[in-house]
Design a protein around this motif. Structure first.
Motif, PDB file in Angstrom:
ATOM      1  N   HIS A 123      46.185  30.055  27.265  1.00 33.61           N
ATOM      2  CA  HIS A 123      45.239  29.790  28.360  1.00 33.61           C
ATOM      3  C   HIS A 123      45.512  30.737  29.525  1.00 33.61           C
ATOM      4  N   LEU A 124      45.235  31.999  29.291  1.00 30.92           N
ATOM      5  CA  LEU A 124      45.466  33.026  30.311  1.00 30.92           C
ATOM      6  C   LEU A 124      44.495  32.856  31.477  1.00 30.92           C
ATOM      7  N   GLY A 125      43.280  32.481  31.192  1.00 31.55           N
ATOM      8  CA  GLY A 125      42.300  32.287  32.267  1.00 31.55           C
ATOM      9  C   GLY A 125      42.766  31.247  33.262  1.00 31.55           C
ATOM     10  N   THR A 126      43.332  30.166  32.753  1.00 28.73           N
ATOM     11  CA  THR A 126      43.858  29.127  33.638  1.00 28.73           C
ATOM     12  C   THR A 126      45.012  29.657  34.470  1.00 28.73           C
ATOM     13  N   ALA A 127      45.842  30.493  33.845  1.00 30.31           N
ATOM     14  CA  ALA A 127      46.971  31.077  34.581  1.00 30.31           C
ATOM     15  C   ALA A 127      46.483  31.967  35.717  1.00 30.31           C
ATOM     16  N   LEU A 128      45.473  32.756  35.458  1.00 35.13           N
ATOM     17  CA  LEU A 128      44.966  33.638  36.516  1.00 35.13           C
ATOM     18  C   LEU A 128      44.337  32.829  37.649  1.00 35.13           C
ATOM     19  N   LEU A 129      43.688  31.733  37.291  1.00 36.01           N
ATOM     20  CA  LEU A 129      43.145  30.851  38.334  1.00 36.01           C
ATOM     21  C   LEU A 129      44.267  30.294  39.203  1.00 36.01           C
ATOM     22  N   LEU A 130      45.347  29.901  38.561  1.00 38.43           N
ATOM     23  CA  LEU A 130      46.484  29.351  39.309  1.00 38.43           C
ATOM     24  C   LEU A 130      47.106  30.414  40.189  1.00 38.43           C
ATOM     25  N   LEU A 162      40.854  35.813  40.321  1.00 39.18           N
ATOM     26  CA  LEU A 162      42.017  36.568  40.805  1.00 39.18           C
ATOM     27  C   LEU A 162      41.572  37.762  41.636  1.00 39.18           C
ATOM     28  N   LEU A 163      40.618  38.506  41.135  1.00 37.39           N
ATOM     29  CA  LEU A 163      40.185  39.721  41.833  1.00 37.39           C
ATOM     30  C   LEU A 163      39.368  39.395  43.083  1.00 37.39           C
ATOM     31  N   ALA A 164      38.887  38.189  43.168  1.00 36.77           N
ATOM     32  CA  ALA A 164      38.121  37.794  44.355  1.00 36.77           C
ATOM     33  C   ALA A 164      39.019  37.221  45.458  1.00 36.77           C
ATOM     34  N   SER A 165      40.240  36.888  45.129  1.00 36.17           N
ATOM     35  CA  SER A 165      41.136  36.307  46.138  1.00 36.17           C
ATOM     36  C   SER A 165      41.563  37.391  47.130  1.00 36.17           C
ATOM     37  N   PRO A 166      41.893  36.988  48.330  1.00 32.80           N
ATOM     38  CA  PRO A 166      42.180  37.982  49.380  1.00 32.80           C
ATOM     39  C   PRO A 166      43.280  38.978  49.005  1.00 32.80           C
ATOM     40  N   TYR A 167      44.377  38.482  48.448  1.00 36.43           N
ATOM     41  CA  TYR A 167      45.458  39.401  48.091  1.00 36.43           C
ATOM     42  C   TYR A 167      45.384  39.821  46.637  1.00 36.43           C
ATOM     43  N   GLY A 168      44.587  39.130  45.857  1.00 34.12           N
ATOM     44  CA  GLY A 168      44.480  39.484  44.451  1.00 34.12           C
ATOM     45  C   GLY A 168      43.832  40.835  44.242  1.00 34.12           C
ATOM     46  N   LYS A 169      42.782  41.100  44.996  1.00 39.21           N
ATOM     47  CA  LYS A 169      42.091  42.379  44.797  1.00 39.21           C
ATOM     48  C   LYS A 169      42.932  43.553  45.294  1.00 39.21           C
ATOM     49  N   LYS A 170      43.902  43.276  46.148  1.00 36.20           N
ATOM     50  CA  LYS A 170      44.750  44.351  46.653  1.00 36.20           C
ATOM     51  C   LYS A 170      46.052  44.466  45.857  1.00 36.20           C
ATOM     52  N   SER A 171      46.232  43.588  44.924  1.00 33.00           N
ATOM     53  CA  SER A 171      47.513  43.534  44.239  1.00 33.00           C
ATOM     54  C   SER A 171      47.692  44.713  43.295  1.00 33.00           C
ATOM     55  N   VAL A 172      48.951  44.988  42.978  1.00 35.64           N
ATOM     56  CA  VAL A 172      49.305  45.959  41.963  1.00 35.64           C
ATOM     57  C   VAL A 172      49.526  45.164  40.680  1.00 35.64           C
ATOM     58  N   ARG A 173      48.705  45.441  39.684  1.00 35.25           N
ATOM     59  CA  ARG A 173      48.761  44.637  38.456  1.00 35.25           C
ATOM     60  C   ARG A 173      49.290  45.481  37.297  1.00 35.25           C
ATOM     61  N   ILE A 174      50.283  44.961  36.649  1.00 35.36           N
ATOM     62  CA  ILE A 174      50.912  45.630  35.506  1.00 35.36           C
ATOM     63  C   ILE A 174      50.851  44.680  34.320  1.00 35.36           C
ATOM     64  N   ALA A 175      50.605  45.249  33.142  1.00 39.69           N
ATOM     65  CA  ALA A 175      50.542  44.427  31.931  1.00 39.69           C
ATOM     66  C   ALA A 175      51.478  44.990  30.869  1.00 39.69           C
ATOM     67  N   VAL A 176      52.207  44.089  30.240  1.00 39.65           N
ATOM     68  CA  VAL A 176      53.082  44.453  29.129  1.00 39.65           C
ATOM     69  C   VAL A 176      52.587  43.727  27.880  1.00 39.65           C
ATOM     70  N   ALA A 177      52.241  44.480  26.843  1.00 40.18           N
ATOM     71  CA  ALA A 177      51.757  43.904  25.594  1.00 40.18           C
ATOM     72  C   ALA A 177      52.919  43.816  24.615  1.00 40.18           C
ATOM     73  N   ILE A 178      53.133  42.614  24.117  1.00 34.69           N
ATOM     74  CA  ILE A 178      54.213  42.404  23.147  1.00 34.69           C
ATOM     75  C   ILE A 178      53.597  42.385  21.757  1.00 34.69           C
ATOM     76  N   GLY A 179      53.982  43.345  20.935  1.00 33.53           N
ATOM     77  CA  GLY A 179      53.501  43.358  19.560  1.00 33.53           C
ATOM     78  C   GLY A 179      52.134  44.012  19.435  1.00 33.53           C
ATOM     79  N   SER A 180      51.703  44.138  18.186  1.00 36.75           N
ATOM     80  CA  SER A 180      50.446  44.839  17.902  1.00 36.75           C
ATOM     81  C   SER A 180      49.229  43.930  17.896  1.00 36.75           C
ATOM     82  N   ASP A 181      49.437  42.632  18.056  1.00 39.28           N
ATOM     83  CA  ASP A 181      48.292  41.717  18.050  1.00 39.28           C
ATOM     84  C   ASP A 181      47.751  41.436  19.448  1.00 39.28           C
ATOM     85  N   ALA A 182      48.404  41.989  20.453  1.00 36.86           N
ATOM     86  CA  ALA A 182      47.939  41.751  21.820  1.00 36.86           C
ATOM     87  C   ALA A 182      46.579  42.410  22.012  1.00 36.86           C
TER      88      ALA A 182
END
Lengths: 352, 233
Positions: free
Chosen positions: B98-105, B143-163
């Motif tokens: 539930h990544l969408g829920t995590a981003l909302l949080l 997330l991107l609409a939140s005041p600090y979310g749109k200014k944030s530095v976002r990094i993603a790490v994919a684990i494995g080939s199924d990501a």
């Protein structure tokens, strides 16, 4: 045992996913369904990957679209495709297709082993008990058409269906015999000759028809037709007999292929069979008119043609009557399903 | 100057800038086993380097939160903790993704009410091995609409080939910044170490302008993006 546990875990996870995510429609989203399975059964990577391969070849859509009376045919075809195209073990491919079929239709087929203690019915969805155990995955495969290398014992058909088939075939052969005699001015032939003619043509038409339907093999029907034509040639010395059997055998083989390809049910296929068998007349007419006899009267040819077409239509009318359902059982394997009526429509694919 | 001197400056009203670091960790069922164990090890191993990077930027106070998601999302470390005081407790895996829920949080805390004072662009690191099974688009939009979310530095790490790399690229939302991939435990440790230290150095550097921080990180990330080890996941 570990393999059985993995398959059981995946099957249980799949049913739970359908319950949580609105029914079978989630299966059509292959990547998302595989991701959910990986979340619920993380150790069953091999089984999940095989399911993904099966979904990638369109197994779910094909099984949803398949008429219920041809579901087992479609399962067998997809299993063979997984085995031959992807090199999967047949046992594993069969398990994957059977699970997808269950998810697609809500039906546990007769060839499918019980994957869990709980069986999901069409009208309700229940998560399986966590302590469920899986049985062995291998299951006999139903009979297939000649195009695939795998064959299996054909399902047994009710005896009455065979009697109806014999009756239909007798009508076809009788009309064919009479028309044959009328064309060649054998009206003055003796009763013995007529009886022998009926029997000969009856056997050469009936036997390929029965064998072809029983084995579901167009090639078997064609080969037996040619053999019977050869026997007729030896007994009567008439080369036209061989041509006649070639025509009828080809027409029967084509109609048996249509039985599967058209997916319109066995009734239409049987009507097509009857009409196709009388198409041998066209072969005879062409061969005889061009190579043998030049004095065949147009009126008599028209009469013969009308008799044969009429017999095909009469057979179709007979099949549309009570004999239809019996013959339907003859051409499709028996299935132990939750539906009592063989005419019931396939289950809905709407979310449960 | 020592830390005490800096604290003294704070007492005089000169506030240190805060850098909020949020780790969003995939704890779905597919992460069970060696993947979640490797992530826990990677985080524990990255802490000393993270503290060192923070110490090199004395004017910046690095605050850490950790958000986990599986069936739903919740805070593993909800109250921001200074990196010096952070003690890692292991994550466990189970449930769906539930990544969408995590981003909302996460979006719910990326605002001045929850992050008062002088703020550097927060750094959000997402670590995942699969595909979201809920409304990812809605969560990302929040997330991107939140005041600090749109200014944030976002990094993603994919684990494995199924990501799902498309999903992770959408999360990063930067044309130059690519997803970091990890196919074994050592690569995951390296990616996590870089993702938790390089942004601290870059974002808090006085020589880096706000928009340039991401571009500079993206250039550094290119050297990190190539997987060179054994393909295990």
């Amino acid at each position: 045992m570990e393999r059985d546990q993995s398959r059981s875990d995946v099957a249980s996870a799949a049913r739970l996913i359908l319950a949580r995510h609105g029914g079978p429609a989630i299966v059509s989203d292959r990547r998302r369904f595989a991701a959910l399975l990986a979340d619920h059964a993380p150790l069953a990577r091999r089984e999940i990957r095989v399911l993904g391969e099966a979904l990638a070849i369109g197994a779910f859509a094909n099984l949803v679209a398949a008429p219920r009376d041809q579901l087992s045919f479609e399962q067998a075809r997809l299993t063979s495709r997984l085995e031959t195209d992807l090199g999967l073990q047949r046992e594993l491919a069969a398990w994957a297709i059977e699970l997808i079929a269950e998810l697609a239709t809500g039906i546990v087929t007769a060839t499918a082993p019980p994957l869990a203690a709980a069986v999901i019915k069409k009208s309700e969805v229940q998560p399986p008990p966590p302590s469920s155990t899986a049985s062995a995955a291998a299951a006999p495969i139903v009979a297939q058409w000649v195009q695939t290398p795998v064959t299996a014992p054909a399902a047994k058909s009710p005896p009455v269906a065979w009697l109806v088939c014999v009756l239909v075939g007798s009508i076809i052969s009788s009309v064919n015999t009479l028309s044959w005699f009328s064309v060649f001015a054998w009206r003055a032939a003796s009763d013995d000759a007529l009886i022998i003619g009926h029997a000969t043509v009856g056997v050469t038409v009936l036997v390929p028809l029965i064998v072809g339907l029983a084995l579901r093999s167009p090639i078997a029907a064609l080969v037996i037709s040619l053999l019977s034509g050869g026997i007729e040639l030896v007994l009567s010395g008439e080369l036209a007999a061989l041509y006649l059997r070639l025509g009828s055998g080809s027409a029967l083989a084509l109609s048996l292929l249509l039985l599967r390809r058209l997916d319109r049910g066995p009734l239409l296929a049987m009507v097509a069979s009857c009409a196709a068998i009388t198409g041998d007349f066209l072969v005879v007419w062409l061969v005889l008119d061009v190579f043998y006899y030049s004095n065949v009267m147009g009126g008599e040819l028209a009469l013969v043609f009308a008799l044969r077409v009429g017999s095909a239509l009469a057979c179709g009318a007979l099949l549309a009557a009570p004999g239809a359902s019996l013959l339907r059982r003859l051409v499709t394997p028996a299935e132990r399903t939750s539906a009592a009526s063989p005419d019931s429509r396939p289950p809905s694919t709407q979310p449960r | 100057m020592t830390t005490n001197d800096l604290n003294g400056l704070s007492a005089l009203g000169i506030a240190r800038r805060q850098l909020h670091f949020i780790l969003i960790a995939d704890c779905s069922g597919s992460m069970s086993g060696d993947k979640i164990a490797s992530l826990n090890h990677a985080m524990a191993a990255a802490l000393p380097a993270m503290r060192e990077a923070a110490a090199d930027n004395a004017e910046t106070q690095v605050m850490v939160r950790v958000l986990r998601f599986g069936d739903g999302a919740d805070w593993h470390i909800g109250t921001p903790v200074p990196v010096d005081a952070l003690q890692w407790s292991d994550l466990t895996a189970g449930g769906e993704t539930h990544l969408g829920t995590a981003l909302l949080l996460a979006a719910s805390v990326l605002n001045p009410e929850n992050m008062p004072g002088r703020q550097l662009p927060p750094v959000i690191v997402l670590v995942s091995d699969g595909q979201p099974t809920d409304d990812f688009a809605g969560g990302l939009a929040a997330l991107l609409a939140s005041p600090y979310g749109k200014k944030s530095v976002r990094i993603a790490v994919a684990i494995g080939s199924d990501a799902d790399l498309d999903v992770l690229d959408a999360f990063i939302a930067h044309p130059e910044f690519k997803v970091l991939q990890a196919h074994n435990a050592q690569e995951l440790t390296n990616r996590i170490r870089w993702a938790t230290t390089a942004p601290v150095k870059t974002v808090s550097s006085p020589l880096t302008i706000e928009g340039g921080a991401v571009a500079e990180l993206a250039r550094e990330a290119v050297s990190q993006a190539d997987a060179t080890g054994e393909l295990v996941w």
